[in-house]
Structures are given as C-alpha cells and as structure tokens.
Design an enzyme around this catalytic site. Sequence first.
Site, PDB file in Angstrom:
ATOM      1  N   GLU A 270     -50.726  35.850  97.286  1.00  0.00           N
ATOM      2  CA  GLU A 270     -51.580  34.665  97.466  1.00  0.00           C
ATOM      3  C   GLU A 270     -50.723  33.532  98.025  1.00  0.00           C
ATOM      4  O   GLU A 270     -49.663  33.242  97.491  1.00  0.00           O
ATOM      5  CB  GLU A 270     -52.208  34.273  96.123  1.00  0.00           C
ATOM      6  CG  GLU A 270     -52.895  32.926  96.108  1.00  0.00           C
ATOM      7  CD  GLU A 270     -53.966  32.765  97.177  1.00  0.00           C
ATOM      8  OE1 GLU A 270     -54.882  33.601  97.256  1.00  0.00           O
ATOM      9  OE2 GLU A 270     -53.873  31.783  97.957  1.00  0.00           O
TER      10      GLU A 270
ATOM     11  N   CYS B 123     -65.116  12.936  79.144  1.00  0.00           N
ATOM     12  CA  CYS B 123     -66.420  13.212  79.762  1.00  0.00           C
ATOM     13  C   CYS B 123     -66.892  14.626  79.447  1.00  0.00           C
ATOM     14  O   CYS B 123     -68.061  14.860  79.188  1.00  0.00           O
ATOM     15  CB  CYS B 123     -66.363  13.040  81.275  1.00  0.00           C
ATOM     16  SG  CYS B 123     -65.838  11.424  81.835  1.00  0.00           S
TER      17      CYS B 123
ATOM     18  N   CYS C  59     -59.990  15.281  77.554  1.00  0.00           N
ATOM     19  CA  CYS C  59     -60.955  14.843  78.566  1.00  0.00           C
ATOM     20  C   CYS C  59     -62.219  14.419  77.854  1.00  0.00           C
ATOM     21  O   CYS C  59     -62.875  15.227  77.205  1.00  0.00           O
ATOM     22  CB  CYS C  59     -61.245  15.977  79.544  1.00  0.00           C
ATOM     23  SG  CYS C  59     -62.687  15.698  80.574  1.00  0.00           S
TER      24      CYS C  59
ATOM     25  N   HIS D 118     -76.880  35.549  94.150  1.00  0.00           N
ATOM     26  CA  HIS D 118     -78.055  35.753  94.995  1.00  0.00           C
ATOM     27  C   HIS D 118     -78.792  37.022  94.603  1.00  0.00           C
ATOM     28  O   HIS D 118     -78.203  37.981  94.108  1.00  0.00           O
ATOM     29  CB  HIS D 118     -77.621  35.849  96.467  1.00  0.00           C
ATOM     30  CG  HIS D 118     -77.160  34.537  97.007  1.00  0.00           C
ATOM     31  ND1 HIS D 118     -78.024  33.544  97.397  1.00  0.00           N
ATOM     32  CD2 HIS D 118     -75.909  34.039  97.207  1.00  0.00           C
ATOM     33  CE1 HIS D 118     -77.337  32.497  97.818  1.00  0.00           C
ATOM     34  NE2 HIS D 118     -76.049  32.771  97.716  1.00  0.00           N
TER      35      HIS D 118
ATOM     36  N   ARG E  30     -67.715  29.081 105.746  1.00  0.00           N
ATOM     37  CA  ARG E  30     -68.053  30.504 105.740  1.00  0.00           C
ATOM     38  C   ARG E  30     -67.613  31.061 107.081  1.00  0.00           C
ATOM     39  O   ARG E  30     -68.044  30.562 108.133  1.00  0.00           O
ATOM     40  CB  ARG E  30     -69.559  30.689 105.541  1.00  0.00           C
ATOM     41  CG  ARG E  30     -70.004  30.335 104.135  1.00  0.00           C
ATOM     42  CD  ARG E  30     -71.499  30.254 104.037  1.00  0.00           C
ATOM     43  NE  ARG E  30     -72.000  29.144 104.845  1.00  0.00           N
ATOM     44  CZ  ARG E  30     -73.243  29.044 105.287  1.00  0.00           C
ATOM     45  NH1 ARG E  30     -74.117  29.977 105.018  1.00  0.00           N
ATOM     46  NH2 ARG E  30     -73.611  28.004 106.000  1.00  0.00           N
TER      47      ARG E  30
ATOM     48  N   CYS F 149     -58.254  11.276  81.487  1.00  0.00           N
ATOM     49  CA  CYS F 149     -57.448  12.429  81.064  1.00  0.00           C
ATOM     50  C   CYS F 149     -56.330  12.826  82.020  1.00  0.00           C
ATOM     51  O   CYS F 149     -55.425  13.546  81.633  1.00  0.00           O
ATOM     52  CB  CYS F 149     -58.347  13.634  80.799  1.00  0.00           C
ATOM     53  SG  CYS F 149     -59.197  14.268  82.249  1.00  0.00           S
TER      54      CYS F 149
ATOM     55  N   ILE G 203     -62.689  37.950  96.257  1.00  0.00           N
ATOM     56  CA  ILE G 203     -62.699  39.316  96.771  1.00  0.00           C
ATOM     57  C   ILE G 203     -61.388  40.026  96.416  1.00  0.00           C
ATOM     58  O   ILE G 203     -61.393  41.121  95.839  1.00  0.00           O
ATOM     59  CB  ILE G 203     -62.937  39.332  98.300  1.00  0.00           C
ATOM     60  CG1 ILE G 203     -64.276  38.645  98.633  1.00  0.00           C
ATOM     61  CG2 ILE G 203     -62.893  40.765  98.846  1.00  0.00           C
ATOM     62  CD1 ILE G 203     -65.505  39.300  98.055  1.00  0.00           C
TER      63      ILE G 203
ATOM     64  N   ILE H 250     -66.161  38.415 105.253  1.00  0.00           N
ATOM     65  CA  ILE H 250     -66.769  38.375 103.917  1.00  0.00           C
ATOM     66  C   ILE H 250     -67.044  36.900 103.596  1.00  0.00           C
ATOM     67  O   ILE H 250     -66.129  36.145 103.272  1.00  0.00           O
ATOM     68  CB  ILE H 250     -65.846  39.001 102.840  1.00  0.00           C
ATOM     69  CG1 ILE H 250     -65.279  40.341 103.295  1.00  0.00           C
ATOM     70  CG2 ILE H 250     -66.608  39.100 101.514  1.00  0.00           C
ATOM     71  CD1 ILE H 250     -66.263  41.459 103.455  1.00  0.00           C
TER      72      ILE H 250
ATOM     73  N   CYS I  23     -65.800  10.322  85.108  1.00  0.00           N
ATOM     74  CA  CYS I  23     -64.654   9.416  85.327  1.00  0.00           C
ATOM     75  C   CYS I  23     -63.589  10.085  86.179  1.00  0.00           C
ATOM     76  O   CYS I  23     -62.608   9.448  86.558  1.00  0.00           O
ATOM     77  CB  CYS I  23     -64.099   8.860  84.026  1.00  0.00           C
ATOM     78  SG  CYS I  23     -62.781   9.799  83.253  1.00  0.00           S
TER      79      CYS I  23
END
Lengths: 410, 121, 490
Positions: C35, C410, C408, C53, C313, C450, C16, C344, C445
């Site tokens: 943040e 995988c 990596c 959705h 949520r 990795c 958001i 939200i 893995c």
Amino acid sequence: MENKDVIIIGGGPAGLAAAVQLYKLGITNILILEREKHLGGILRQCIHDGFGLQRFCESLSGPEYAQRFIDEVRELNIPYMTEVTVTEVTAGRKVTAISRRGVMEFQAKAVALTMGCRERTRGAISIPGTRPAGVYTAGVAQSYMNLANIMPGQEVVILGSGDIGLIMARRLTLEGAHVKAVFEVQPYPSGLPRNIEQCLNDYEIPLFLSHTVVDVKGHSRLEGVTVAQVDEQYRPIPGTEQEYNCDTLILSVGLIPENELSLGAGLTLDSRTKGAVVDEDYQTSCTGIFAAGNVLQVHDLVDFVSIEAERMALSIQECFLSSQFGNAEIEIVVDASISYSVPQKTTGKKDFTLSLRPKRPGRNCTVFVKQENVTIARKKFAKVLPAEMIQLAIPAERIDPEKKLEITLI
Amino acid sequence: MRREYTCIICPIGCDMTAEIEDNEMVSLVGNNCAKGRVYVQQELTNPIRTIATSVLVKGGELPLASVRLNKPVPKASLFKVMAEAKKVILLAPVRIGQVALQNVAGTGADLVVTKHVDAIH
Amino acid sequence: MRDNTYDILIIGGGVIGSSVARELSRYRLRIGVLEKELDVACGNSCRNTGMLHAGFTYKPGSLKAECAVEGNREFDQVAQELDIPFKRTGKVVVGFSDEDMQNILRFKRIGELNGVRGLEMIDKAKLNQIDNSAGGEFALYSRDSGILNPMLYNIALAENAHQNGVDFFFDSEVKAIKRQGEHFQVTAGDSVFSSRWIVNCAGMHCVTISEMLGLHGHQVKGFKGEYYVLDKKASQFMNIPVYPAPNAKGGFSTHATPTVDGNILVGPDSYITEDPDDFASTRDHMQGLVKDGSAIFKHMKAEYFIRNFAGTRWKRVDPETGDVLDFLIENRDDHPGVVNLIGIESPGLTCALPIARRVVAKIQEKEVLEVNNDFNPYRKGIVRFAEQSKERKKELIATDPDYGEIVCRCETVTRAEIVQAINNPLGAVTLTGIKNRTRACMGRCQGGYCETRITALIQEQCKVREHEVMYQHKGSGMFIGKVREVLDGE
C-alpha cells in the site's frame, strides 16, 4: 443518584463565577463538573493579557484571571470534580456524567449550563480545496502552542479577524513564524480595535477586509491558498485572486455556543445566538435549567461572562427563595439593525440588563427599547461595532406586560 | 500633521485623532479618558508594549508555564525579550507571580509567571 | 532480515485489495499487501457514499450486476463476521413524471433480470409512510439496499486478513515490477519483494500497474464527484436513502443518503477529472450541490454543513469508442501469474468480496490451493462506548478506566477506543486513521475539542515526536516542532 441543589456544567469563567456567587448566597449543595484536568476553561490557553480590566481594574492574563476564581472556589471549599464529562442532561434536571471512576448520576434542583463555546470550522463555512495538514482553527492552534508546547507551522495565513485570530497572529510572530496576512470577509474587522493595533499593526501584518480564501492547495501538507476580494454579497470577484504560499492556514471565523447537552434536554435554542432562549433570570425554556456565559451568547470580554454568570446565580437563588421559577411570556424582538438580544423574553417583573450586538458598525447611535410607541429605555453610544456587545438596563416598572419589547438601533 | 490612533489600554479601544507638530501632540480628540492622552504621548516618544509568552518547565505536569512582562517595554525590544524567554527553564512547581527572569534584556521589566504548574508526582 | 518472498502480492490496500487478501487467506499461502499510503482505505474506499447497492442499474449478465447482487445478499453475514455497522435500510428511487416512470420501470425490470429481490413500485401514500421527507409522486422501493461505513469495512477486511496471516506493507508505493522466470521482482517503497503472483488492486492507479506488468491497452476515465457531509442533527429528517429517478443511462443526479453513523451525505455530482489524486472540493460544484441537494433534501442548509469531500470513479472505457465497460478481472495466458483488475469503481464496495472470490478462482484455474484450516472469518471491532447501554458502560469503565475518559465530545469517543485504534493489529498511525476507526473528529466541531488530545495520544502511544505526527498522507506532518526546546549544551 445524588441530589444537588445546583449542578454547574463547566468549570470555565462562567461556571466558576456562578459557583462562587451561589455559595456566597448560601446555596452550598452545589457541584461543578469539569471535563478537563484543571478548572479554568479556555482561559488556560489565553496567556495574553487584557483580562480583568473591568472587574479587577488590572490587566491580567487568562490563567491569572481564572486563578482568582479558582482560589475563591478552593477557599470556600466549593465541591468540584475535574476530568468528568457530562453526557446527558434531561428536562427533569437529571445529569449523567462519565469519568474514569465510572458513571455518575445526579438529580439537581437547578442546572447551570456554563459549557462555553466552540469554534466554527472550515466545513461550516465551506472553504473549497484539498484537505492537507496545516489547517487549524485559531483556538486549536493556541492550545497546541500555549498548552502542548507544539508549533503548528511556519508560513501562516489567517482567515478571519476574530480576536483569537489576531492574538494568534502576534503569538505566532513572536515565536518566529511568518504571518503573511489576515483576511476578513466582512468589510469591517470582527475583532476588537486594540487587537488590530497591538497584534497586527505593531508587527506590520496586513489586514485585508472584504477578502476570503477561495482555494486550499496541497496534497499532504498545505502548500498555499488562493485569496480573492468579495462583493457585497460575499461573492468572490473574478480577477482579484491572489496566491499565497503558506504551510499553515489559521481560521478565526466565529464562535458557536456549545449546546449539545442543551439540545439533549430539549431546550429551545435561538437561531441567531445559537444559545438557549432565556428570560431575565437566564432561565431557559426548561424550568430549572439556566444558562450563562458563552454557552448563552458569545461574549467579547471574559469580565462580562463573569458578571452574567453571577447574575444567573442570583436569579437561581431568587427562584429557590420564592420557590417560583418564572414563566416569561413577554417577547423581546430586535429589528434588522441588531443581530440578537439576550434575554429573548421577560416576565416583566424584574429589572434586568439587556445584551445585544449591532449588525453593522455605526457612530452616534441610540438603542431604543419600545413597546409600541412608548420608549421604556434608551442608551446613546458614540461608537458601536459588531465586535462589541452593547448592554443597557431595562426597568421592570415601565414594562407593559401585555406588549412585546421592540428594540432598534438608530 | 493629523494622525489617527487606536488606544490599546483597554478593550474600549478609543479611536483618537491627534494634531502633531514637530513630534509634539498639540491636540487630541476621541479619547474617553486620560489614559488615551498618555498613550498617544508615549507612542510619539517611545512606544511601549507588554507581551506574554511561555517558558519551559522541568518536572512539571505541563511542559510550559505562561509568563508576561510586569510592565511595558519599548516596542523595539520585544524580540530581545523573546530571545531571553526562550532560554529560561524553570523547575516545577512554579506559582503565579514567581519571577521567571529579572530585568529581561535590560529593559527593567521582569518576566512573571502567570500559571501554576505543579510538579509531577 | 525480513523474508520478502511471497506466493501472492496484492497491490493496493483499498476495499478490493483488502477483500482479495482476506479471501486468499482462506488458503495456505504467503500473502503480502503493498500500500502506498500509511494506512488502508486512503483512496476512493474512504471517498464514497457507503451504499450497499441492490444491483438494479447494472447491465444484466455483467460482472457489476452479478457481483452486486451476490455481495448484497451475503452482507448481513459479512457484517456480522467482521463486526461492522450496517443497516439494511432499503432505498427509494422517486419519480414525478411519465418519463421518470419509464426509467424507473426499466430499472425495475433490469433489477429483476439481475436477480434483485424485493423491488416494488409504491405510491405516494406508501412513500410518505416510509419517509415523509422524500418528495415524489411514486417510487421504486428497493428493500435490500443498505448503508455501511466504507472505511470500517475496509479496515475490518484488512484486519481480518492480517489476523489470518497476511502481511501489510505501508508507505510502499510500487515503483517497478520485473518478471524473473517464475517470479516477479517488485520494488516498493524502500524494499524489494519477490512473488509468484501479482494481483493488481490499485484502484485509480490500476492502469499504471497494469502497464508495469506489461498488460497494455487498458484505459480508464475519471469521474469525480463531490459531497457535503451534514450534521447528525439533519438526520432527524431522513431515515432512508432517497434517490431521484435515474436518467436513461442509469446515472443518478445528486442525492441524499443517511450514513450508518447518523450523518447525511449530499452528493455526489459527477464530472470528468484527469488526475487520480484530485480530491479537491471546488467552489462551483459545492454551490451546485447546495442547489441540487436542496431540491431532493429540503434541510440542505448551511447550519448543518460540517465537511466536504470528493471521490473519483475510474471507469474502464473502450479506447476506440470511449464507451464505459464492465469491471475486468483477467488472467491472461500470455501473462501468467497476474490477476489484473481494471475499472473497479462503483459498485465496488458492494462487489468487493464477490470480486475477491473471482480473483481466487482465477488463481485456482492455474494451481491447486491448499485450504487454511486455521482461517477465522471473525474479527472484533472496537467496542463503541457511545452505543452501549448504561449498564454496559459501567462495566466497560470498571474493566478499563480509559473508557471513562471521553476524548471526542461530539461523537462520545473514549480514550480506550483511541488507544485501541492505535494499538490494534494494523493500528492507525495517522490522525485520519484514528478518525476512520473511531469517528473521533468527525462530529460538528471537527476536532476542535479532541484533535489536540488525539495527537498527544499518537505521540505517547507510537512514541513519536511532534514533527512525526501525520495527518493522513506521507509528508502530511501536522507540526514543525516544539515551541520551546531545551537547547543543546544546557
């Protein structure tokens, strides 16, 4: 597209032994493809000794054991490429590999799968709790300590008594970490007895059998684990929970053959070994694709990995000479006393060594290989442990090609 | 007195039972070979172990070279060996078999390199 | 010295906050995002199913319904602009009983009222044609539902905002907000910021921030849900999200969803939590997921388990009745300069950009915003080696040999991708940040191959020492130091 007689995928102990043996048998148009910078595979980080007692009659460290084969590869001028990752093997034995130099493609008469194995993870065994830093599998911790010069933590709890976990308990202790305890969910240890003795008992590190981690705590870095005793169905017993403060949880909860490439080629895998289904030639369900070492079945000793890879090399040579790639139809089945067998099928035309693992520890047991009521091979063991692979010779002349082989341990 | 031992000499790891009187082994069962007897004898008088660890390498393609003791040392001196190993710095290239530290901690054993480490170009 | 004066400060770098930042960067404004974590997408934005959705379960006329339908319709273009993986897979809601039929039909009607297109009742034959692993006698087929990678969406929005001039401040938890005339003084991390506007996008912490801003009386309630992540091998059995019929309240019990990257997610279940940072998986719920998950996805087997995670949520509730309320986007006259976003939660991912536009509109009600003609809606993602043709792979390696070094195994992630993840604008500084950007460590893995290589790359590229390599959160040091160190004086 380059043509090769044999492409060997993986330059660890199995791949190296296979390459040397093939070369000595006169099959020289071969190539080892190794993803790491150096040959040697996982042995490079296994700096403890105890390797090579069977093969060289002396106790070597992992890097030394590997170097003996690497030296042979170099002396024989066997072609190999490092820092090359194979991304695809087809059923038609086309091999695609990636390196900094570009994309390479090979057409091989035979492919030897020798990729080794990987570790089971926290997710695979569904350990509850938070997701902080400080949870490592034993092999990853070993790689950090022995290759990268990095110390993962200080206050340590180990879950699982696999050999790498035991070795790491000693290694961490020697480097000044405090290993509080090792917990094993089974009622018996999964590592070798000598490692319990010299890695745990010597340093007074307690081993708790029938215990598991039921919670992991900490938001940023691991702060502790909750451990509980388990019942026969491995369910935690309420009321037995104990808290251990620690900043590091090491998981040594099993190894799984690394078969991503095998799957891509469409090989049939054995749900018990997690490796390919093979015949006595170590040939998989795909003609011309062979497998040996930990990619086929997880071994407890590297010496046996080398031997298996050499047997595979011999089979490849025989297939080349006879231009016949066997079509095994005789099934080999095990009962509930045995976890698995390798090979899982046979043509019945060749003597071979059968490898198997008992499901439970036992004393004074006998392995019987039967076809209906006829015993075609048997071997007595004073002691069997799930941690130790059992092998016995199967004579082809006694095999009835119409019937499956049934194996039991009594 | 009866005491249980697990032999550490080879991967078979024999479970042995020794009858001990006045710190002397009177009898031993469970060992598959003669090494088991020697091991128990040694455990009674002076337990010995070998260990492996790493030492720093300067100018190498790897930061560490693995090393191990070339013969067993008394169990009690293992941490002294470690303390000495921590001080060792080798200059690349180092080769397998090279002695990293002689007579480590006065034990009479040497720390021997077990991995080639090439010099950085 | 850094000028910490902004027109608008956004609190929270989740999907958001990052959407709001991106939409506001269409105007000539000085914008900052605060943040508390070391990266964007660290809260619930990385802990959800990744569903786009369609909007057929939300109350007609609600913000949830309006924004979901709007967000769904525009997403092909959004995915293209931001260069993120997205598949409009459709979704089936399967039913067995008359009761299921009643509930499904009710939601079909609601969906149609909300303007959801392409809703269709299908019979068993058609259902089997769409996905033969989906059990059920009949189903509601929602053509427009889709799946996306929520972490990459969040990261892409933030990167796009950043390239359009938005400043991001990490490790900057807001500790105090003081109103000083026309400005707010915000203490975050170790710095003090000044701003004319504050947009509260703090997700599960929205009420804490709202209280700091002096907007009292809001209440949220936490609903936690746990998940299993299944190996890509399991995805051969499922190609479309399959949901069981909803209950009368519109809630779905445990379901299985293929991810856009090829895994299967089983979950979430739902239960109350009090702690906004409660992301622990619990034994009871993991067992519940195995049981309930097996009912809807018959390949819910231990051999496919690769990871567990949990999300929460935080729903806005009526403090009196406890009833769950709609999203709230408010700008109160008695609290000028604040756009307050409360509750939200799901379908927040689908609604992120529509919500952001409504935030912009709230601000535009109070002042005229000058359009930023330099705004570029396009952002380029890291080119994923694994998804390229053989020819393109060859070209990539020829241009940058780092593309030839597979880090990596995988997920076939190359060194080039890891290096880009670290060095891109708003690059990752944590192992988790690299995982979220590249998928390294996300295979079966789980980093066994990795992780050691990636932590070495973090040290090399970020020029940090062992103990400074972080797993995810602040203080999540992965190592305590070296095994062997040159001692002082030697």
